[in-house]
Design an enzyme around this catalytic site. Sequence first.
Site, short mmCIF file in Angstrom:
data_model
loop_
_atom_site.label_atom_id
_atom_site.label_comp_id
_atom_site.label_asym_id
_atom_site.label_seq_id
_atom_site.Cartn_x
_atom_site.Cartn_y
_atom_site.Cartn_z
N CYS A 7 172.28 121.40 15.64
CA CYS A 7 171.76 122.19 14.52
C CYS A 7 170.39 122.73 14.94
O CYS A 7 170.10 122.82 16.13
CB CYS A 7 171.73 121.40 13.22
N ARG A 13 171.53 118.12 9.56
CA ARG A 13 172.97 118.32 9.73
C ARG A 13 173.55 117.66 10.97
O ARG A 13 174.55 116.93 10.87
CB ARG A 13 173.28 119.83 9.77
N ASP A 118 197.49 122.73 14.37
CA ASP A 118 197.88 121.33 14.53
C ASP A 118 197.40 120.80 15.88
O ASP A 118 198.14 120.17 16.63
CB ASP A 118 199.39 121.17 14.37
#
Length: 172
Positions: A7, A13, A118
């Site tokens: 970050c 974060r 996926d």
Amino acid sequence: MHVLFVCTGNVCRSPTAERLAVAYAEELGITDLTAESAGTRAAVGRPMEPTAAQVLEGLGGNPTEFTARMLTADLAVDADLVLTMTERQREKVLALAPEQLKKTFTLKEAARLAEAADAKSVADLAAARPRHKADDTPEDVPDPMGQDEDTFLTIGSEIADLLGVISRSIRL
């Protein structure tokens, strides 16, 4: 797997993501995960921002003994996966370590690709990138610095949710 979270200041974060990734790995019985974080303009040597640390604890992470540090090319190159909070930070990582292109994503991008394709590996995420393009909305996690406690909680929860998607998919 070694994951680097990036970050800006490395006090909100990215340490939240780092410490939550470790907590999730422990919870899932994953023993081969290491995680660290850095900032593009880090507040080097500082602990986590107090409100971010409080939110992290509430989400199941541990802020103890965290120290902010600056992003370097070596940190980026050593990672199996680099997850940034913004597209701009992703660009900064790639400016330092262009060879990490297929291993560097924003956190939101990685979660989106993990679900859309996926994906079961970092290589699957990279392969999915050209097939599953995002719309024009930036895939950024906003910076809570200077905001109220509710904003920190909202952003911490968003990071937790995104990490959950990624860790269930590619088993950080």
